[in-house]
Design an enzyme around this catalytic site. Structure first.
Site, mmCIF file in Angstrom:
data_model
loop_
_atom_site.group_PDB
_atom_site.id
_atom_site.type_symbol
_atom_site.label_atom_id
_atom_site.label_comp_id
_atom_site.label_asym_id
_atom_site.label_seq_id
_atom_site.Cartn_x
_atom_site.Cartn_y
_atom_site.Cartn_z
ATOM 1 C CE LYS A 87 -6.785 8.480 8.110
ATOM 2 N NZ LYS A 87 -7.424 7.346 8.800
ATOM 3 C CE LYS A 112 -3.345 2.529 2.929
ATOM 4 N NZ LYS A 112 -4.262 2.463 4.100
ATOM 5 C CD GLU A 170 -6.749 5.211 2.413
ATOM 6 O OE1 GLU A 170 -7.751 5.308 3.143
ATOM 7 O OE2 GLU A 170 -5.620 4.931 2.849
ATOM 8 C CG ASP A 178 -10.025 7.354 6.572
ATOM 9 O OD1 ASP A 178 -8.935 7.303 5.976
ATOM 10 O OD2 ASP A 178 -10.134 7.511 7.806
ATOM 11 C CG ASP A 197 -2.037 5.034 5.012
ATOM 12 O OD1 ASP A 197 -1.918 3.985 5.666
ATOM 13 O OD2 ASP A 197 -3.099 5.384 4.465
ATOM 14 N NE ARG A 233 -11.125 -1.236 3.492
ATOM 15 C CZ ARG A 233 -11.740 -1.471 4.658
ATOM 16 N NH1 ARG A 233 -12.878 -2.146 4.682
ATOM 17 N NH2 ARG A 233 -11.208 -1.061 5.786
ATOM 18 C CG ASP A 238 -5.592 7.758 4.737
ATOM 19 O OD1 ASP A 238 -6.473 8.435 4.168
ATOM 20 O OD2 ASP A 238 -5.831 6.699 5.361
HETATM 21 N N1 BES Z 1 -4.497 4.283 6.877
HETATM 22 C C1 BES Z 1 -5.643 3.973 7.635
HETATM 23 C C2 BES Z 1 -5.409 2.903 8.686
HETATM 24 C C3 BES Z 1 -4.423 3.221 9.795
HETATM 25 C C4 BES Z 1 -4.888 3.561 11.029
HETATM 26 C C5 BES Z 1 -3.078 3.108 9.583
HETATM 27 C C6 BES Z 1 -3.986 3.812 12.061
HETATM 28 C C7 BES Z 1 -2.180 3.376 10.593
HETATM 29 C C8 BES Z 1 -2.638 3.716 11.832
HETATM 30 C C9 BES Z 1 -6.769 3.484 6.706
HETATM 31 O O1 BES Z 1 -6.755 3.991 5.421
HETATM 32 C C10 BES Z 1 -8.065 3.900 7.324
HETATM 33 O O2 BES Z 1 -8.273 5.066 7.422
HETATM 34 N N2 BES Z 1 -8.849 2.930 7.726
HETATM 35 C C11 BES Z 1 -10.092 3.174 8.338
HETATM 36 C C12 BES Z 1 -11.084 2.247 7.744
HETATM 37 C C13 BES Z 1 -12.498 2.525 8.153
HETATM 38 C C14 BES Z 1 -12.968 3.816 7.548
HETATM 39 C C15 BES Z 1 -13.363 1.375 7.720
HETATM 40 C C16 BES Z 1 -9.939 2.913 9.818
HETATM 41 O O3 BES Z 1 -9.246 1.967 10.189
HETATM 42 O O4 BES Z 1 -10.476 3.677 10.607
HETATM 43 ZN ZN ZN Z 2 -4.879 4.577 4.698
HETATM 44 ZN ZN ZN Z 3 -7.800 5.837 5.268
#
Ligand code: BES
Ligand code: ZN
Ligand code: ZN
Length: 505
Positions: free
Chosen positions: A278, A266, A350, A348, A289, A352, A271
């Site tokens: 966020k 990834k 993103e 967010d 990220d 996947r 992000d």
């Molecule tokens: N990049 C984040 C996940 C992340 C969180 C990485 C903390 C490192 C530390 C990812 O893109 C994300 O934002 N995921 C969301 C998914 C949700 C919206 C289903 C999450 O985990 O909150």
């Molecule tokens: Zn992310």
């Molecule tokens: Zn994200």
């Protein structure tokens, strides 16, 4: 910093400091530690007798030699209980020792090999662990700081008296150096701020790696990405002023039609969450990220440097995830390269989306197995904290191999469930899938989402959201980017090349 092996009696080493060691409970040190103790008129034994030194793991005693040895200092490092000593402890004690000596202002350090011959640890792997520990532990990202009181270790010399052991030591140091330098490259890429580490710059850095090693390198831009039908990747990229890149590196170390590993990482260079933005607190960490992408670039570099007889392709979809007038909206439907449609509930989620297309692309290149590495979900951080990476997949034997490769690297991985039933949560009313599955089992539903794009190719997904950044300095892992995944992937490639596990491909 240089690390090398020298055939020499430790008592004759003329640098600034010597590192020796002590297992917990030993009252009368033998071997090299004993020889140093005698040269220091029993100073180490005296410290033990006084209770100042017990050999506990990471315990340190720094002694001045007052001219009794050519070095100014001797550091005794505690190895903990002998029966609990592992290669990973070898890594961490080496890092702790060198960090202490760096603070003490030494530049040239001689060391013995910690724990070789103990509990079946072989010499080559023990010294490899030391080289890794030293180089990983001394890592610092100082690029943007003015040089203050310039304390740098210049050389670490592994001292060995017996000629017969030199070759194994040199091989071990060579392997350790390659693995540590690759890990530190990944750390550098991740620690770099997002205004510098844009998708274009990430691609340039990947190209530099490729050029220096003669790897094939292909870098695709927005038109090509859209042209390949990567609607999920493009949906994320469309909101950013910085154009995306699909980075592809190929190492052909194996037979033409031999098994072929795909490493997918990834590469979200920042992000923000996009329109599903966020909260601002802690958002700066989202420059990291792209840690999965950094890990696969660094891993293919090390695999090539080691000359592992295997074919590897690294694929990194690189883009920012930002809100703008052109950004994708919650509710948008995008179509991935394999034709599956996705309702984007939350912009967010993103990672996947970009991985969906990268996984399809890996398959289109004919890889026989895929490992993806991604800072994918906060839910994985909730589940496993920052100690273990989560592993998900569609082939238990392959998952076991990845976990084992991680274990050897000192990178802890934990297998997670992947029951079909979780698919319920990512069903969409309007498309084949939706990109979020609710709060319950968030790391698992993310993995189930990805499974739609690998079909029957044996695949493991590593969620490194909790392990890619360290909040504090510990052993050989400094605060900030950890470079997690690199050494796991390299170990996996080595095991794969040896045919260490059964199954197709
Ligand atoms: N990049 C984040 C996940 C992340 C969180 C990485 C903390 C490192 C530390 C990812 O893109 C994300 O934002 N995921 C969301 C998914 C949700 C919206 C289903 C999450 O985990 O909150
Ligand atoms: Zn992310
Ligand atoms: Zn994200």
């Amino acid at each position: 910093m240089e690390i090398r092996v020298e055939r020499r009696d430790i008592l004759t080493y003329e640098g600034d400091a010597l590192v020796v060691n002590l297992f917990e409970g030993v009252e009368k040190p033998g071997g090299a530690t004993g020889a140093v103790d005698r040269a220091l008129d029993g100073a180490i034994q005296k410290a033990i007798a006084n209770g100042e030194l017990r050999g506990k793991l990471h315990e340190k005693l720094l002694l001045h030699t007052f001219g009794k040895l050519p070095t100014r200092l001797v550091l005794v490092i505690g190895l903990g209980k002998q029966e609990q000593f592992t290669l990973d402890r070898g890594r961490s004690v080496s890092a702790e020792a060198l960090k202490t000596l760096k603070k003490a202002g030494t530049k040239k350090v001689g060391t013995i090999v910690h724990g070789a011959g103990i509990g079946g640890l072989d010499l080559k792997r023990s010294v490899q662990a030391i080289a890794e520990g030293v180089l990983l532990g001394l890592y610092a990202f100082t690029k943007y700081k003015k040089e203050e009181n310039h304390k740098e270790i210049q050389e670490v010399v592994i001292l060995e008296r017996e000629t017969g052991r030199i070759k194994a030591l040199e091989e071990g140091v060579g392997t350790g150096r390659i693995l540590a330098q690759a890990t530190n490259l990944a750390r550098d890429l991740v620690n770099e701020p997002a205004n510098v580490m844009t998708p274009i710059v990430m691609a340039e850095r990947a190209r530099e790696v490729a050029d220096s090693l003669g790897l094939e390198c292909q870098i695709l831009g927005p038109e090509e990405i859209r042209g390949l039908g990567m609607g999920a990747f493009w949906g994320v990229a469309q909101g950013s002023q910085q154009p995306p890149r699909l980075i592809v590196l190929r190492y052909k170390g194996g037979k033409e039609d031999g098994p072929h590993l795909g490493f997918v990482g990834k590469g979200i260079t920042f992000d923000s969450g996009g329109i599903s933005i966020k909260p601002s607190e802690g958002m700066e960490a989202m420059k990291g990220d792209m840690a999965g992408g950094a890990a696969v670039i660094a891993a293919i570099k090390a695999v090539a440097e080691l000359g592992v007889p295997v074919n590897v392709t690294a694929i990194i979809p690189a883009t920012e995830n930002l809100p703008s007038g052109t950004a994708q909206r919650p509710g948008d439907v995008v179509r991935a390269m394999n034709g599956k449609t996705i309702e984007v509930i939350n912009t967010d989620a993103e990672g996947r989306l970009i991985l969906a297309d990268a996984l399809c692309y890996a398959r289109s290149l004919g890889v026989s197995r895929i490992v993806d590495v991604a800072t994918l979900t906060g839910a994985c951080v909730v589940a496993l904290g920052s100690i273990r990476t989560g592993a998900f997949g569609n082939d238990q034997g392959f998952i076991d191999q990845v976990v084992k490769a991680g274990e050897e690297a000192g990178e802890k991985i934990w297998p997670m469930p992947m029951d079909e039933e979780y698919n319920e949560q990512i069903k969409s009313d309007v498309a084949d899938l939706k990109n979020v599955g609710g709060r319950k089992g968030g790391a698992i539903t993310a993995a189930r989402f990805l499974a739609n794009f690998v079909e029957d190719t044996p695949w493991v997904h590593l969620d490194i959201a909790g392990t890619s950044m360290a909040e504090s300095d510990k052993g050989y892992t400094p605060k900030g980017a950890t470079g997690v995944g690199v050494r796991t992937l390299v170990n996996l490639a080595v095991a794969f090349a040896k045919g260490e596990w059964k199954g197709k491909g």
